[in-house]
Enzyme design. Sequence first.
Site, PDB file in Angstrom:
ATOM      1  N   ASP A  51     -11.072 -30.607  -4.453  1.00  0.00           N
ATOM      2  CA  ASP A  51     -11.345 -32.023  -4.698  1.00  0.00           C
ATOM      3  C   ASP A  51     -10.298 -32.598  -5.648  1.00  0.00           C
ATOM      4  OD1 ASP A  51     -12.214 -30.774  -6.973  1.00  0.00           O
ATOM      5  OD2 ASP A  51     -14.229 -31.654  -6.971  1.00  0.00           O
ATOM      6  N   SER A  52      -9.338 -31.754  -6.067  1.00  0.00           N
ATOM      7  CA  SER A  52      -8.151 -32.257  -6.777  1.00  0.00           C
ATOM      8  C   SER A  52      -7.360 -33.203  -5.862  1.00  0.00           C
ATOM      9  CB  SER A  52      -7.260 -31.104  -7.246  1.00  0.00           C
ATOM     10  OG  SER A  52      -7.039 -30.178  -6.210  1.00  0.00           O
ATOM     11  N   ASP A  90     -13.884 -27.599  -1.215  1.00  0.00           N
ATOM     12  CA  ASP A  90     -14.769 -28.050  -2.300  1.00  0.00           C
ATOM     13  C   ASP A  90     -15.836 -28.997  -1.786  1.00  0.00           C
ATOM     14  OD1 ASP A  90     -13.988 -26.828  -4.656  1.00  0.00           O
ATOM     15  OD2 ASP A  90     -12.447 -28.318  -5.112  1.00  0.00           O
ATOM     16  N   LYS A 120     -16.860 -24.280  -1.775  1.00  0.00           N
ATOM     17  CA  LYS A 120     -16.860 -23.975  -3.206  1.00  0.00           C
ATOM     18  C   LYS A 120     -17.675 -25.042  -3.943  1.00  0.00           C
ATOM     19  CE  LYS A 120     -12.974 -24.374  -5.957  1.00  0.00           C
ATOM     20  NZ  LYS A 120     -13.347 -25.413  -6.926  1.00  0.00           N
ATOM     21  N   GLU A 122     -19.157 -26.223  -8.001  1.00  0.00           N
ATOM     22  CA  GLU A 122     -18.981 -26.047  -9.439  1.00  0.00           C
ATOM     23  C   GLU A 122     -20.329 -25.877 -10.125  1.00  0.00           C
ATOM     24  OE1 GLU A 122     -16.673 -29.234 -11.120  1.00  0.00           O
ATOM     25  OE2 GLU A 122     -14.982 -28.888  -9.765  1.00  0.00           O
ATOM     26  N   GLU A 189     -11.940 -21.324 -14.378  1.00  0.00           N
ATOM     27  CA  GLU A 189     -10.900 -22.273 -14.756  1.00  0.00           C
ATOM     28  C   GLU A 189     -10.833 -22.435 -16.271  1.00  0.00           C
ATOM     29  OE1 GLU A 189     -10.894 -25.916 -12.524  1.00  0.00           O
ATOM     30  OE2 GLU A 189      -9.353 -26.836 -13.787  1.00  0.00           O
TER      31      GLU A 189
HETATM   32  O1  KIV Z   1      -9.941 -28.845  -6.846  1.00  0.00           O
HETATM   33  C1  KIV Z   1      -9.176 -27.925  -7.154  1.00  0.00           C
HETATM   34  O2  KIV Z   1      -7.963 -27.966  -6.937  1.00  0.00           O
HETATM   35  C2  KIV Z   1      -9.757 -26.741  -7.803  1.00  0.00           C
HETATM   36  C3  KIV Z   1      -8.807 -25.757  -8.393  1.00  0.00           C
HETATM   37  C4  KIV Z   1      -8.288 -26.263  -9.679  1.00  0.00           C
HETATM   38  C5  KIV Z   1      -9.417 -24.420  -8.531  1.00  0.00           C
HETATM   39  O3  KIV Z   1     -10.936 -26.616  -7.867  1.00  0.00           O
END
Ligand code: KIV
Length: 271
Positions: A51-52, A90, A120, A122, A189
């Site tokens: 989600d980056s 994510d 994934k 969080e 992280e």
């Molecule tokens: O969203 C992302 O890029 C991440 C990484 C920093 C692990 O969750």
Amino acid sequence: MSVHKEVKRVTTNTLQEFKDSGIKISMLTAYDFSMARIIDSAGIDVILVGDSASNVMAGHETTLPITLDQMIYHASSVVRGVERALVVVDLPFGSYQGNSRLALESAIRIMKEAGAHAVKLEGGAEIKESIVRILTAGIPVMGHLGLTPQSIYKFGTYTVRAKEEAEAQKLLEDAALLQEIGCFSIVLEKIPATLATKVAQSVHIPVIGIGAGNGVDGQVLVSHDMLGITKEFKPRFLRRYLNMYDEVQNAVKQYVDDVKSQNFPSDKEQY
Ligand code: KIV
């Protein structure tokens, strides 16, 4: 007979075999077809559609604004570019917290519409029900502990997490819980390296770090950061392998000059 070379795909089992035999796991983010193809062909084990994307693709300050539809768009583009890597996606903010039914529906959409291989999420104990429900549907889940950017407004800062004993203890307990309920892997992280090593040694599933030192089972970076597409972001843990911002900028400057001076196109570059 097929002319295509058979590629042995990376699965969640492969990652477990890597950990068991001491082979480190390589993971990078990708958000589009072309970059995913390059990264996959270079031999990466896991591609994370993070989600980056909210930051590096859309220019938002945090990961919170990106939507499930947008994640599915990015993920389906990535999946089309990948032959070997495991593609993990994510679940975005608001698509799983506090409602396990919603979490399952979101995960199913990602698997069905994007063709992803795993999701994934969080968090630890707070999202246990959501993770369990997703796992029950046969969808592999990667956990994410330590600095969890979707909670940035709770933390108030992106500094190193779990430096204090109480938070470190909770993180160890959360890692044990994620393993117990069936996550196939955990991302850690921005936590102290000694704590990350302790976590990796205390669970049998692979632990992949970002800013978590060298004692874990693998490393992940945001591709835009390690390729130097982002310019200002310079945390201590980041190693830049390219300076793409400057490289691309120089190429574009050259192109502008060539167009203005009529150096492009040449005789050979026209019909
Ligand atoms: O969203 C992302 O890029 C991440 C990484 C920093 C692990 O969750």
